[in-house]
Design an enzyme around this catalytic site. Structure first.
Site, mmCIF file in Angstrom:
data_model
loop_
_atom_site.group_PDB
_atom_site.id
_atom_site.type_symbol
_atom_site.label_atom_id
_atom_site.label_comp_id
_atom_site.label_asym_id
_atom_site.label_seq_id
_atom_site.Cartn_x
_atom_site.Cartn_y
_atom_site.Cartn_z
ATOM 1 N N ASP A 73 11.373 10.142 70.273
ATOM 2 C CA ASP A 73 12.823 10.499 70.317
ATOM 3 C C ASP A 73 13.729 9.489 69.192
ATOM 4 O O ASP A 73 14.609 9.187 69.524
ATOM 5 C CB ASP A 73 13.440 10.481 71.749
ATOM 6 C CG ASP A 73 13.475 9.251 72.419
ATOM 7 O OD1 ASP A 73 12.214 8.580 72.634
ATOM 8 O OD2 ASP A 73 14.440 8.943 73.206
ATOM 9 N N HIS A 74 12.707 8.382 68.741
ATOM 10 C CA HIS A 74 13.445 7.312 68.039
ATOM 11 C C HIS A 74 12.711 7.342 66.575
ATOM 12 O O HIS A 74 13.085 6.568 65.706
ATOM 13 C CB HIS A 74 13.065 5.910 68.453
ATOM 14 C CG HIS A 74 13.841 5.933 69.855
ATOM 15 N ND1 HIS A 74 14.847 4.985 69.954
ATOM 16 C CD2 HIS A 74 13.522 6.331 70.966
ATOM 17 C CE1 HIS A 74 15.261 5.153 71.348
ATOM 18 N NE2 HIS A 74 14.499 6.169 72.148
ATOM 19 N N HIS A 96 8.786 5.282 70.121
ATOM 20 C CA HIS A 96 8.860 6.497 70.992
ATOM 21 C C HIS A 96 9.281 7.653 69.954
ATOM 22 O O HIS A 96 10.152 7.849 69.299
ATOM 23 C CB HIS A 96 9.653 6.468 72.301
ATOM 24 C CG HIS A 96 9.040 5.361 73.307
ATOM 25 N ND1 HIS A 96 9.632 5.155 74.398
ATOM 26 C CD2 HIS A 96 7.664 5.652 73.560
ATOM 27 C CE1 HIS A 96 8.831 4.435 75.158
ATOM 28 N NE2 HIS A 96 7.420 4.702 74.691
ATOM 29 N N HIS A 136 10.058 -2.235 77.670
ATOM 30 C CA HIS A 136 10.100 -0.952 77.660
ATOM 31 C C HIS A 136 8.607 -0.397 76.875
ATOM 32 O O HIS A 136 8.033 0.563 77.462
ATOM 33 C CB HIS A 136 11.410 -0.542 77.073
ATOM 34 C CG HIS A 136 11.540 1.034 76.490
ATOM 35 N ND1 HIS A 136 11.551 1.727 77.849
ATOM 36 C CD2 HIS A 136 11.335 1.548 75.558
ATOM 37 C CE1 HIS A 136 11.612 3.056 77.284
ATOM 38 N NE2 HIS A 136 11.716 3.207 75.721
ATOM 39 N N HIS A 159 11.685 0.915 68.319
ATOM 40 C CA HIS A 159 10.248 1.108 68.912
ATOM 41 C C HIS A 159 9.999 2.447 68.456
ATOM 42 O O HIS A 159 10.606 3.156 67.680
ATOM 43 C CB HIS A 159 10.148 0.697 70.274
ATOM 44 C CG HIS A 159 11.163 2.022 71.389
ATOM 45 N ND1 HIS A 159 12.354 1.954 71.061
ATOM 46 C CD2 HIS A 159 10.714 2.700 72.393
ATOM 47 C CE1 HIS A 159 13.115 2.839 71.833
ATOM 48 N NE2 HIS A 159 11.966 3.553 72.571
ATOM 49 N N ASP A 187 15.956 1.174 73.572
ATOM 50 C CA ASP A 187 15.992 1.581 75.002
ATOM 51 C C ASP A 187 15.448 0.302 76.102
ATOM 52 O O ASP A 187 14.949 0.451 76.875
ATOM 53 C CB ASP A 187 14.834 2.383 75.129
ATOM 54 C CG ASP A 187 15.005 3.863 74.587
ATOM 55 O OD1 ASP A 187 16.089 4.277 74.225
ATOM 56 O OD2 ASP A 187 14.035 4.882 74.496
ATOM 57 N N HIS A 208 20.704 5.939 74.156
ATOM 58 C CA HIS A 208 20.938 7.021 74.837
ATOM 59 C C HIS A 208 22.270 7.022 75.723
ATOM 60 O O HIS A 208 22.788 5.847 76.003
ATOM 61 C CB HIS A 208 19.910 6.944 76.085
ATOM 62 C CG HIS A 208 18.361 7.529 75.525
ATOM 63 N ND1 HIS A 208 17.977 8.757 75.327
ATOM 64 C CD2 HIS A 208 17.417 6.823 74.877
ATOM 65 C CE1 HIS A 208 16.662 8.834 74.636
ATOM 66 N NE2 HIS A 208 16.312 7.184 74.519
#
Ligand code: ZN
Ligand code: FE
Length: 257
Positions: A58-59, A56, A113, A54, A137, A175
């Protein structure tokens, strides 16, 4: 295919799939470039691809620097994420198959998510061996992702699809949230003996600074409240029986935990 787990940022994991014969690597959800570049240097491999679950930050944070060094690397992710994944050129749909390192993954569309979230599931390479699920996530060890772009119904459907996979599936989530997740799980299902035992073992691992990822899907089915809408205890705690409502209530409780 070898799987490397690279800690990144404060609590992310980047996963690197290595094809030792071809000296190629695919990275999944590079939060940042540095850990992946270090691995590539260490094993002397080139980056063949970047796979996303996805969009986001932090990805996808490592894409720019990774592509600067390996411009040929193919960036793939969900079709619904078009425009949100830097460098994306492959747009995956539910049921698509992607091959790497002598194995093949099936793409699972699992919104909730985010509205575009996908997972990659590699069936076991041989009978009796473990499969591998890269689920970003959506499913976490002992928990699940927040609902940023989806409804409880969507997320519960998505988690139900993951729950249908074999017990002997390694869950590579993005995570290290396991300790906090299990802390919450114990508040809603305190009498679950398997959960109690898992809590003890995860506490020991974290005390020693060791990762809790990957977990096994069989353990998640027995201990993760967000896969346990059938549990009488969780139905009692939430006051619901319908799976999406049990799930939605638990997710709301966790948001406030
Ligand atoms: Zn996310
Ligand atoms: Fe994340």
């Amino acid at each position: 295919m070898r799987i490397h787990r690279l800690p990144a940022l404060s609590d992310n994991y980047i996963f690197a799939l290595e094809d030792p014969q071809r000296r190629q690597v695919v990275v999944i959800d590079p939060a940042e470039a540095q850990p992946a570049l270090e691995l590539l240097d260490t094993i002397g491999a080139e980056l063949a691809g970047i796979w996303h679950t996805h969009h986001h930050g932090d990805h996808i944070g490592g894409n720019r620097d990774l592509l600067a060094r390996f411009p040929e690397a193919v960036v793939q992710g969900g079709a619904e994420d078009r425009g949100r994944l830097p460098g994306q050129s492959v747009y995956l749909e539910d049921g698509d198959r992607v091959a790497f390192g002598g194995r093949e993954a099936v793409v699972l569309f699992i919104p909730g998510h985010t509205r575009a979230h996908i997972a990659y599931y590699f069936a076991p390479p041989a009978p009796g061996e473990a499969g591998d699920l890269f689920c970003g996530d959506t499913l976490f060890a002992g928990g699940c992702g927040r609902l940023f772009e989806g409804t409880p119904q969507q997320m519960q459907n998505s988690l139900a699809r993951l729950r249908d996979l074999p017990d002997n599936t390694r869950v590579w989530c993005a995570h290290e949230y396991t300790l906090g997740n299990l802390q919450f799980a114990l508040t809603v299902e305190p009498e679950n003996p398997v959960l109690q035992a898992r809590w003890e073992s995860v506490q020991r691992l974290r005390r020693d600074g060791r990762p809790t990822i990957p977990s096994l899907l069989g353990d998640e089915k027995q201990t993760n409240p967000f896969l346990r809408w059938d549990s009488a205890a969780l139905q009692a705690v939430t006051g619901y029986q319908e799976p999406a409502r049990v799930f939605g209530k638990l997710r709301g409780m966790k948001d406030l935990f």
